[in-house]
Design a protein around this motif. Sequence first.
Motif, short mmCIF file in Angstrom:
data_model
loop_
_atom_site.label_atom_id
_atom_site.label_comp_id
_atom_site.label_asym_id
_atom_site.label_seq_id
_atom_site.Cartn_x
_atom_site.Cartn_y
_atom_site.Cartn_z
N MET A 1 0.85 -1.20 0.00
CA MET A 1 0.00 0.00 0.00
C MET A 1 0.88 1.24 0.00
O MET A 1 1.80 1.35 0.81
N PRO A 2 0.62 2.20 -0.91
CA PRO A 2 1.41 3.42 -0.91
C PRO A 2 1.17 4.23 0.36
O PRO A 2 0.10 4.15 0.96
N LEU A 3 2.16 5.00 0.76
CA LEU A 3 2.03 5.83 1.94
C LEU A 3 2.00 7.30 1.54
O LEU A 3 2.73 7.73 0.64
N PHE A 4 1.15 8.03 2.20
CA PHE A 4 1.01 9.45 1.92
C PHE A 4 1.21 10.23 3.21
O PHE A 4 0.96 9.73 4.31
N THR A 5 1.62 11.49 3.07
CA THR A 5 1.69 12.38 4.21
C THR A 5 0.56 13.40 4.09
O THR A 5 0.24 13.87 3.00
N PHE A 6 -0.03 13.73 5.22
CA PHE A 6 -1.16 14.66 5.27
C PHE A 6 -0.79 15.84 6.16
O PHE A 6 -0.28 15.65 7.27
N THR A 7 -1.07 17.02 5.66
CA THR A 7 -0.75 18.24 6.40
C THR A 7 -1.89 19.23 6.26
O THR A 7 -2.51 19.33 5.19
N CYS A 8 -2.19 19.97 7.32
CA CYS A 8 -3.14 21.08 7.26
C CYS A 8 -2.35 22.38 7.21
O CYS A 8 -1.41 22.57 7.99
N GLU A 62 8.25 10.34 0.46
CA GLU A 62 9.44 10.35 -0.38
C GLU A 62 10.07 8.97 -0.43
O GLU A 62 10.24 8.29 0.59
N GLY A 63 10.36 8.54 -1.65
CA GLY A 63 11.00 7.24 -1.82
C GLY A 63 10.04 6.09 -1.93
O GLY A 63 10.45 4.95 -2.11
N ASP A 64 8.73 6.37 -1.85
CA ASP A 64 7.74 5.30 -1.97
C ASP A 64 7.66 4.87 -3.43
O ASP A 64 7.19 5.61 -4.30
N GLU A 65 8.13 3.68 -3.73
CA GLU A 65 8.19 3.21 -5.11
C GLU A 65 6.83 2.76 -5.65
O GLU A 65 6.71 2.49 -6.84
N THR A 66 5.81 2.69 -4.79
CA THR A 66 4.50 2.24 -5.27
C THR A 66 3.75 3.35 -5.99
O THR A 66 2.73 3.12 -6.60
N ALA A 137 -6.25 1.72 -7.18
CA ALA A 137 -5.80 1.18 -5.89
C ALA A 137 -5.12 2.27 -5.06
O ALA A 137 -5.30 2.34 -3.83
N GLN A 138 -4.36 3.12 -5.73
CA GLN A 138 -3.69 4.21 -5.02
C GLN A 138 -4.69 5.22 -4.48
O GLN A 138 -4.55 5.73 -3.36
N GLN A 140 -7.77 4.59 -3.62
CA GLN A 140 -8.44 3.97 -2.49
C GLN A 140 -7.57 4.01 -1.25
O GLN A 140 -8.06 4.27 -0.13
N ALA A 141 -6.28 3.78 -1.42
CA ALA A 141 -5.36 3.86 -0.28
C ALA A 141 -5.33 5.28 0.27
O ALA A 141 -5.32 5.49 1.50
N LEU A 142 -5.32 6.26 -0.62
CA LEU A 142 -5.31 7.66 -0.18
C LEU A 142 -6.57 7.97 0.62
O LEU A 142 -6.51 8.61 1.68
N LEU A 143 -7.72 7.52 0.12
CA LEU A 143 -8.98 7.80 0.82
C LEU A 143 -9.02 7.15 2.20
O LEU A 143 -9.49 7.76 3.17
N THR A 144 -8.51 5.93 2.30
CA THR A 144 -8.48 5.24 3.58
C THR A 144 -7.61 5.98 4.58
O THR A 144 -7.99 6.21 5.73
N GLN A 145 -6.43 6.39 4.13
CA GLN A 145 -5.52 7.10 5.01
C GLN A 145 -6.04 8.50 5.34
O GLN A 145 -5.86 9.00 6.45
N LEU A 146 -6.70 9.14 4.37
CA LEU A 146 -7.28 10.46 4.62
C LEU A 146 -8.36 10.38 5.70
O LEU A 146 -8.44 11.26 6.57
#
Length: 403
Positions: A1-8, A62-66, A137-138, A140-146
Amino acid sequence: MPLFTFTCVSQISQIGQRQWAQLMGSDNPFSRYEFLHALENSGCVSIETGWQPMHVIVKVVEGDETVNSTTGAETNLVAVMPMYLKTHSYGEYVFDWAWAQAYERHQLNYYPKLVSAVPFTPVTGPRLAISTQLNAAQVQALLTQLSRYLEQQVARVAGSGWHQLFHPHAEHQRLASTGCLTRLGTQFHWHNRGYHDFNAFLAQMSSRKRKNILKERRQLQDKSLYFRFVEGPQITCDALQHFVACYQATYFKRSGHSGYLNLAFFTQLVATMGDAIRLLLVSQQEEGDESMIAAALYFVSDSTLYGRYWGTLVELDGLHFEACYYQGIEYAIAHGFKVFDAGAQGEHKVLRGFEPVETYSAHEIAHGQFRAAIADFTKQERVQVQHYMTQLKQALPYKKGQE
């Protein structure tokens, strides 16, 4: 699963116009960077007004190859969402006052809450803009993490939940699939079915309804009124100040305050996104002297005309309908707009040819028991709204087969 960073971020300027436009686009005028920035820069949106910006930005770790490193240009930005910390429910147009009152009765705090919306603007448009370079898929992963991130933010501010207002049907389906509570609402939009002029539009109505509109417009024929649309780049300071004076006077008469928006906001809009603005000026000539007495501010996208703000310095029967509905219909026909959105609410629009359309919102409530109660409410409300829309469609003024 790709990883994302979230910031306000506390200002949309921290994101920047280019990056915002890359994801959000520029067709919907109210989702544009220029509109949201003008709200903040003019002070209409701030901590003091109860709309504290907390815009969400999403980047690839950064560096997430997915995830392809080019998805969000050099910054790896892949999504943005306008969001605000609210300490009241004014200026939203998806009404949750009853929910707040229920919290109060149980000695619980409903405010603050997080709201993803365009302040003071009940217009459907994108709320979460995701890079088109992400695959399903990416996304969906973003929505789940969001979803997890928003839950954390609600807890951090000790809020009651988060809400997303007036998003398109595709976002509605996406949010519903994640388990969000969803609400159904309705507005009234006029649809252009290839009419070559206003009379062609009227010809599709039953005789009695057509005569009612003609009678309504005739009320103003002996008032020596002149209606003129001015495109954004040609709007003068005097014309804009006249509009704001009309807007504030009418708002004050209706609600006891001068409106949510100020001259600084409208001035910046004309300067930064005049391409999307049309100002209708209404003048009256008496004894050789012509004076501006009313005005209405419209916006445009590629396919839609939006009637947003209006005001008048005089009271004339039928002037509101003429300036805000009939002039808009004529302009939409003349310029080939497919839809005319004349603003929220107002079932009186139906008899003037505006048809009910669905609007959507989504809600996440942190308190388990209140969430269950609100879920039950939204299910019952949906049935009522659907029944209401069915009734209104039957009341449309068109001849059978013309809806």
